[in-house]
Write an enzyme that holds these catalytic residues in place. Structure first.
Site, PDB file in Angstrom:
ATOM      1  CE  LYS A   1      -2.101   2.804   2.822  1.00 63.76           C
ATOM      2  NZ  LYS A   1      -2.212   4.011   1.973  1.00 63.76           N
TER       3      LYS A   1
ATOM      4  CB  THR B   1      -0.085   6.208  11.492  1.00 64.19           C
ATOM      5  OG1 THR B   1      -0.775   7.428  11.171  1.00 64.19           O
ATOM      6  CG2 THR B   1      -0.639   5.080  10.637  1.00 64.19           C
TER       7      THR B   1
ATOM      8  CD  GLU C   1      12.333   4.270   8.119  1.00 67.07           C
ATOM      9  OE1 GLU C   1      13.241   5.085   7.903  1.00 67.07           O
ATOM     10  OE2 GLU C   1      11.843   3.549   7.226  1.00 67.07           O
TER      11      GLU C   1
ATOM     12  CB  CYS D   1      12.762   9.174   7.153  1.00 65.67           C
ATOM     13  SG  CYS D   1      11.427   8.590   6.104  1.00 65.67           S
TER      14      CYS D   1
END
Length: 345
Positions: free
Chosen positions: A176, A233, A251, A289
């Protein structure tokens, strides 16, 4: 985006069950440039069921490692063949420069080459436990059905870090991508089919977390969930997975400092430090990130260092990713722009 279905469930490309679609916005122009299918909860359940069936009743988990490695190499070959078109899709979707997108595709190719070589070296081994009456053997087995959820900043690279090892290990999966930047993953899955990934081994769902998240992460048929994204999330995924004792790899976001001491001196070393800090925080407009979101400076150099950072930052050329003069592109979405402006305020 050309009217063809964008969800791959088992052997079949499908439109969303309710006909829902999502318009994709080019970050550089603010205009709609593509439309993709928006999956429903039922679509996501069907994708997991297809992966479950392919793992439990299919041949892929027992496929010899040499064949799995060969498949990964074929995927890498096709990625190299389609590098320019994939880079163009990534730039249109994310806004990043074509230079960055091409580097990303090169990295994706390297990922598949790496796991093709790695899996070919994996074999069972005996462990000496000091008792000849005891046989201790280490065996590598696929973990099962994997749900692989990637973020919007490096869409194809991030999903490749998940898909390549899962394929190499003999797992089946539901991929996804972020609903904000799904196009390169859709293109990749079609390419993987061309390379010979068996039906049901690689399934593709795109849609909002609110619509499909529970079907993917709160599901007893899922053995492993790999998620890259935000903290809240990730926490929700961990809670959902715990109910079924599904394994998770999360992560999540971080705050990463650059630390600069006065002993860098002057001249080339000073300039290099300024350049490294600038690159660390402004690469891909800071949408990384591991972006260096803080700089910690020894007090004696702080004022001069900050002044030079600001001066050089003002000179960074922002523009459309397809413009060769652009040194960085826009933020990925209006939502991200609003968030950044709120941080600044």
């Amino acid at each position: 985006m050309d009217g063809a279905p964008d969800l791959l469930i088992g052997a079949q490309w499908r439109h969303a069950a309710d006909g829902g679609v999502r318009e994709l916005i080019n970050p550089a122009t603010g205009k709609v440039f593509a439309t993709v299918d928006e999956a429903t909860h039922d679509d996501a359940l069907a994708a997991v069921a297809a992966a479950r069936a392919a793992f439990d009743a299919g041949d892929w988990p027992a496929t010899p490692v040499a064949e799995r490695a060969a498949l990964l190499d074929r995927i890498a070959d096709l990625l190299a063949r389609d590098k320019e078109s994939l880079a163009a899709v990534e730039t249109a979707d994310t806004g990043k420069t074509l230079v960055e997108s091409r580097i990303d595709i090169d990295d994706v190719i390297s990922v598949f080459r790496y796991y093709a070589k790695l899996v070919a070296t994996q074999s069972d081994r005996l462990v000496d436990v000091g008792d000849p009456a005891v046989i201790s053997r280490v065996v590598h087995e696929p973990i099962g059905v994997c749900v692989l959820i990637a973020p919007w900043n490096y869409p194809l690279l991030q999903i490749s870090w998940k898909i390549a090892p899962a394929l190499a290990a003999g797992c089946t999966m539901v991929a996804k991508p972020s609903e904000v930047t799904p196009l390169s993953t859709i293109a990749f899955v079609r390419l993987a089919q061309e390379a010979g990934v068996p039906p049901g081994v690689l399934n593709l769902i795109q849609g909002s977390g609110a619509a499909v998240g529970a079907a993917l992460t709160d599901n007893p048929d899922v053995d492993f969930i790999s998620f890259t994204g935000g903290l809240s999330t990730g926490q929700n995924i961990a809670r959902s997975a715990a109910a079924h004792v599904s394994k998770v790899a999360l992560e999540l976001g971080g705050k990463n400092p650059h630390i600069v001491f006065a002993d860098i001196g002057t001249g080339d070393a000073w300039d290099a430090a300024v350049d490294q800090v600038l690159t660390g925080v402004f690469l891909h407009s800071g949408q990384v990130c591991s972006s260096g979101t803080r700089v910690i400076l020894e007090e004696s150099i702080a004022d001069d260092f900050v002044a030079q950072l600001a001066e050089r930052a003002e000179k960074i050329r922002m523009g459309e990713g397809t413009d060769a003069r652009s040194e960085t592109g826009p933020l990925v979405s209006q939502q991200q722009l609003d968030k950044m402006e709120a941080f600044v305020a």
